[in-house]
Design an enzyme around this catalytic site. Structure first.
Site, mmCIF file in Angstrom:
data_model
loop_
_atom_site.group_PDB
_atom_site.id
_atom_site.type_symbol
_atom_site.label_atom_id
_atom_site.label_comp_id
_atom_site.label_asym_id
_atom_site.label_seq_id
_atom_site.Cartn_x
_atom_site.Cartn_y
_atom_site.Cartn_z
ATOM 1 N N GLY A 40 -12.397 -4.183 0.642
ATOM 2 C CA GLY A 40 -13.762 -3.783 0.972
ATOM 3 C C GLY A 40 -14.326 -2.781 -0.008
ATOM 4 N N GLY A 84 -6.804 -6.642 0.123
ATOM 5 C CA GLY A 84 -6.829 -7.354 1.395
ATOM 6 C C GLY A 84 -5.919 -8.562 1.440
ATOM 7 N NE ARG A 128 -4.325 -1.638 1.805
ATOM 8 C CZ ARG A 128 -5.180 -2.141 2.682
ATOM 9 N NH1 ARG A 128 -4.906 -2.082 3.981
ATOM 10 N NH2 ARG A 128 -6.297 -2.709 2.281
#
Length: 401
Positions: free
Chosen positions: A382, A358, A34
């Site tokens: 999500g 995720g 990330r």
């Protein structure tokens, strides 16, 4: 929606809402995906002479400082990736944040401490959330939203802050939305969706929406046992959501009526208990059993080899694949084969492949795959799922306003 190309950023204080919610083991970052994903946006702003203020959440602190969720290790790694020092503010809107931002020169960058150390970030009370957004807005002249993993949250820095500053989307959000449109508009077929993870309830909305869009849906992970139970099989001690059995039965019936292949595992790797993931201790009672013959005390922890082969066959001719959720407890070598097989099948296909954030994204990296070989690895599991459900994402709506 405006992009960073539409903003005059030279000499301006630019607040970049990133998603730097990386996994930590103590102070060690175990997956920096990330951080690397948002780096191009930050680098582009620095090149153009902006004073960049990066902000993010990490974990789920309870609205107050908690050292185990500090972003301090992230500041170090971000600096290494950018190739430039990253100043670190030890609070979000207090004296340290104000002083650190005030000291920024053009082309310099700082990272604020964890936004969730302030209760206003996640508050459901609009006034409390808005008050925190007001204080954040005092630090900056412009806002860039690039935390795709958080855009499905109605949080102060995601939803309220863009309304208080001239705003635009960062490069990562541009890329993520472009990919998701390829999964929803003019999709190349066959379109195969692979869903794993632990709970059916986490995927109810996306299954519901994709039953009218996908050609095949492959089910693995802990959620497979609810579907096996819905088919009338016993699942031993495996994870089971009893309340979701009627939902699973409905989806199986709808898939059959709509001509959608709904593929449930035919075998599973089991053990008598959950494995020691931290120490990767050998599993003494490892076994592979057929899905309709799971022993009473056995705990299913991965799809079996016959299922892995079946899934590979179902993916071989795909033109578009969306994969969200591992096939088993991939963190332990004994139960990583199913997830590894799905990842390899994606690479072996000629499809446009999207790994939906995720745990699936982490699995690709932890199992040693070259992530550049996939079509796209999302930073927001999500957020991706809610987009595919057809929901409005608050953080995207705020950038479009």
């Amino acid at each position: 929606m405006k992009t960073i190309d539409d903003l005059e950023v030279a000499g301006q204080r630019v607040f970049v809402r990133a998603d730097l919610n990386v996994p930590l083991s103590g102070d060690t970052i175990t997956d920096d995906g990330r951080i690397r994903a948002v780096a191009p946006t930050i680098a582009a702003l620095l090149e153009r002479g902006a004073k960049v203020i990066v902000a993010s959440h990490l974990g789920r602190p309870k609205g107050e400082p908690d050292p185990q969720y500090s972003l301090a290790p992230v500041a170090v790694r971000l600096g290494e990736i950018l190739g430039t020092p990253v100043a670190f503010a030890t609070d979000t809107v207090g004296d340290s944040a104000k002083a650190t931002v005030a000291a920024l020169g053009d082309g310099e960058v700082t990272l604020l401490e964890n936004l969730r150390f302030n209760a206003g970030e996640t508050s459901k009370d609009e006034a409390e959330r808005g008050a925190f957004a007001d204080r954040l807005a005092e630090l900056a002249d412009l806002y860039v939203g690039d935390g795709f993993g958080a855009v499905h949250r109605k949080h102060a820095s995601v939803f309220d802050l863009p309304a208080r500053l001239p705003h635009a989307a960062g490069l990562l959000i541009e890329k993520e939305l472009g990919v998701l449109k390829r999964l929803t508009e003019d999709v190349a077929r066959p379109y195969v969706v692979v869903l794993g993870g632990s709970k059916v309830s986490d995927k109810v909305g996306v299954i519901d929406n994709l039953l009218g869009k996908a050609d095949r849906i492959l089910i693995g992970g802990g959620m497979m046992f609810t579907f096996l139970k819905a088919q009338g099989h016993e699942v031993g001690a495996s994870l089971l959501q009893e309340d979701q059995i009627p939902v699973a039965q409905e989806y199986l019936a709808r898939a059959a009526a709509n001509g959608v292949e709904f593929v449930i595992p035919v075998d599973t790797a089991v053990s008598g208990g959950f494995p020691d993931v931290k120490n990767r201790a050998p599993v003494e009672d490892f076994a592979v059993v057929d899905a309709d013959a799971i022993p009473a005390g056995a705990l299913g922890l991965d799809i079996g080899p016959k299922t892995a082969q079946l899934f590979a066959e179902k993916l071989a001719d795909a033109r578009t694949v969306f994969w969200n959720g591992p096939m088993g407890v991939f963190e332990h070598p004994a139960f990583a084969d199913g997830t590894r097989a799905v990842a390899q099948a994606l690479l072996d296909s000629e499809a446009f492949t999207v790994v939906g954030g995720g745990d699936s994204a982490a699995a690709v990296r932890i199992l040693g795959f070259d992530e550049t070989k996939f079509g796209h690895i999302s930073t927001g599991g999500g957020a991706s799922l809610e987009y595919l459900e057809g929901k409005t994402l608050p953080g995207i709506a705020a950038l479009e306003a």
